[in-house]
Design a protein around this motif. Structure first.
Motif, PDB file in Angstrom:
ATOM      1  N   THR A  76       3.190   2.118   3.666  1.00 52.29           N
ATOM      2  CA  THR A  76       4.273   2.982   3.234  1.00 52.29           C
ATOM      3  C   THR A  76       5.208   3.355   4.381  1.00 52.29           C
ATOM      4  O   THR A  76       4.842   3.261   5.563  1.00 52.29           O
ATOM      5  CB  THR A  76       3.708   4.271   2.599  1.00 52.29           C
ATOM      6  N   GLU A  77       6.414   3.769   4.037  1.00 55.11           N
ATOM      7  CA  GLU A  77       7.413   4.136   5.020  1.00 55.11           C
ATOM      8  C   GLU A  77       6.938   5.359   5.800  1.00 55.11           C
ATOM      9  O   GLU A  77       6.388   6.297   5.257  1.00 55.11           O
ATOM     10  CB  GLU A  77       8.749   4.453   4.327  1.00 55.11           C
ATOM     11  N   CYS A  95       1.311   3.153  -5.160  1.00 56.40           N
ATOM     12  CA  CYS A  95       2.568   2.461  -4.864  1.00 56.40           C
ATOM     13  C   CYS A  95       3.560   2.684  -6.007  1.00 56.40           C
ATOM     14  O   CYS A  95       3.180   2.826  -7.171  1.00 56.40           O
ATOM     15  CB  CYS A  95       2.308   0.964  -4.688  1.00 56.40           C
ATOM     16  N   GLU A 150       0.826  -1.199   0.000  1.00 53.64           N
ATOM     17  CA  GLU A 150       0.000   0.000   0.000  1.00 53.64           C
ATOM     18  C   GLU A 150       0.865   1.256   0.000  1.00 53.64           C
ATOM     19  O   GLU A 150       1.554   1.552   0.988  1.00 53.64           O
ATOM     20  CB  GLU A 150      -0.932   0.023   1.214  1.00 53.64           C
ATOM     21  N   ASP A 151       0.855   1.973  -1.114  1.00 50.64           N
ATOM     22  CA  ASP A 151       1.453   3.311  -1.211  1.00 50.64           C
ATOM     23  C   ASP A 151       2.930   3.350  -0.825  1.00 50.64           C
ATOM     24  O   ASP A 151       3.415   4.372  -0.334  1.00 50.64           O
ATOM     25  CB  ASP A 151       0.683   4.312  -0.344  1.00 50.64           C
ATOM     26  N   ILE A 152       3.653   2.262  -1.063  1.00 50.79           N
ATOM     27  CA  ILE A 152       5.093   2.245  -0.765  1.00 50.79           C
ATOM     28  C   ILE A 152       5.795   3.001  -1.887  1.00 50.79           C
ATOM     29  O   ILE A 152       5.833   2.536  -3.031  1.00 50.79           O
ATOM     30  CB  ILE A 152       5.610   0.805  -0.620  1.00 50.79           C
ATOM     31  N   VAL A 153       6.343   4.154  -1.578  1.00 51.22           N
ATOM     32  CA  VAL A 153       6.844   5.058  -2.613  1.00 51.22           C
ATOM     33  C   VAL A 153       8.333   4.901  -2.895  1.00 51.22           C
ATOM     34  O   VAL A 153       8.833   5.442  -3.880  1.00 51.22           O
ATOM     35  CB  VAL A 153       6.538   6.527  -2.251  1.00 51.22           C
ATOM     36  N   ASP A 154       9.030   4.191  -2.055  1.00 51.89           N
ATOM     37  CA  ASP A 154      10.473   4.015  -2.249  1.00 51.89           C
ATOM     38  C   ASP A 154      10.717   2.818  -3.168  1.00 51.89           C
ATOM     39  O   ASP A 154      10.368   1.686  -2.835  1.00 51.89           O
ATOM     40  CB  ASP A 154      11.163   3.800  -0.903  1.00 51.89           C
TER      41      ASP A 154
END
Length: 277
Positions: A233-234, A163, A134-138
């Motif tokens: 996400t982070e 993501c 979910e929405d992990i942008v890295d």
């Protein structure tokens, strides 16, 4: 296959490879152009084995025999243009020192539906372990999660609309090409997609620190037949709506005053604890 020596960094045939270090530009332009970049001979080999089609390859001369062998082994490989250039020119074009073999501009495959991904896993027997990102942008974390998923036996990965792209160059490189081994697609909309997973027989377990969370040990002691692990996400972690909508909330017991792990490390721990035979 046509082997073409390039000596001009402004050669229009190298447009796909220009400025690969510009994250914002590549994240936007690669999907729009219908391409992704495979970096290194290992990654290119895995992409070809997965049936992906190259539209060109860019490399230093020392890597030419390996790439010619790979392309000769796949249908249509003999028609792929191979651009050969000096290492200094490659760095000038791409923005970094190309030392991992070859770069290839690859045609993006059409993403399958969620239903097809779940049904086709395990040789058509259906998925039992799924990871939802979910929405992990890295991009590095996305690649590392895919590598853990492939190595530990997760059947499929689903990524939410926001993501990071698993086929972005850094994601592919960090995954060592395992993004081509693990079936994946985007699940949209989200978190409404939880109901899609539930209808397919999956129990959704959100990894988060909440008052109602159980430990990963407790989940592992009584693992559902079909389990979807949802990773956030982070920094911010999972959305409140995702946590509320999930069937259960899980935390990894920590020591030493540490409250949580990096999402890529947490994924590996959770995948291992809930692995199937």
């Amino acid at each position: 296959m046509p082997v073409i020596t390039i000596d001009d960094p402004a050669d229009e045939r190298l447009t796909d490879y220009t400025g690969l270090t510009d994250v914002a530009l590549r994240s936007k332009s690669e999907p729009e152009k219908g391409l992704y970049i495979a970096e290194s001979s290992t990654v290119l080999r895995r992409a070809l084995e997965a049936g992906h089609r190259p539209r060109s390859v860019l490399l230093a001369h020392r890597w030419l025999p390996d790439v010619e062998e790979m392309l000769a082994a796949v249908p249509g490989g003999g028609d792929v243009p191979v651009y050969v250039a000096a290492p200094e020119l490659l760095e000038q074009v791409t923005g970094f020192h190309v030392h991992r073999g070859a770069l290839a501009a690859m045609h993006r495959p059409v993403l399958p539906t969620v239903a097809d991904v779940l049904a086709s896993a395990r040789g058509g027997r259906g998925a039992r372990r799924v990871a939802v990102l979910e929405d992990i942008v890295d991009h590095t974390n996305v690649g590392a999660i895919f590598r853990s998923a492939a190595g530990i036996g997760v059947d499929a990965v689903l990524v939410t609309p926001r993501c990071a792209d698993p086929l972005y160059r850094r994601s592919v490189r960090v995954s060592m090409g395992t993004v081509f081994q693990v079936p994946w697609t985007r699940i949209d909309p989200w978190p409404d997609g939880i109901e899609v997973l539930r209808a397919a027989g999956f129990v959704t377990a959100a990894l988060a620190l909440t008052d109602r969370s159980i430990t990963l040990d407790e989940l592992a002691a009584d693992i559902p037949e079909r389990l979807a692990l949802v990773l956030g996400t982070e920094g911010d972690g999972l959305r409140p709506g995702t946590i509320t909508g999930a069937d259960t909330v899980v935390r990894i017991p920590m020591a030493g005053g540490v409250d949580s792990l990096n999402v890529a490390a947490a994924s590996a721990v959770a995948f291992w604890a809930t692995r199937t035979g």
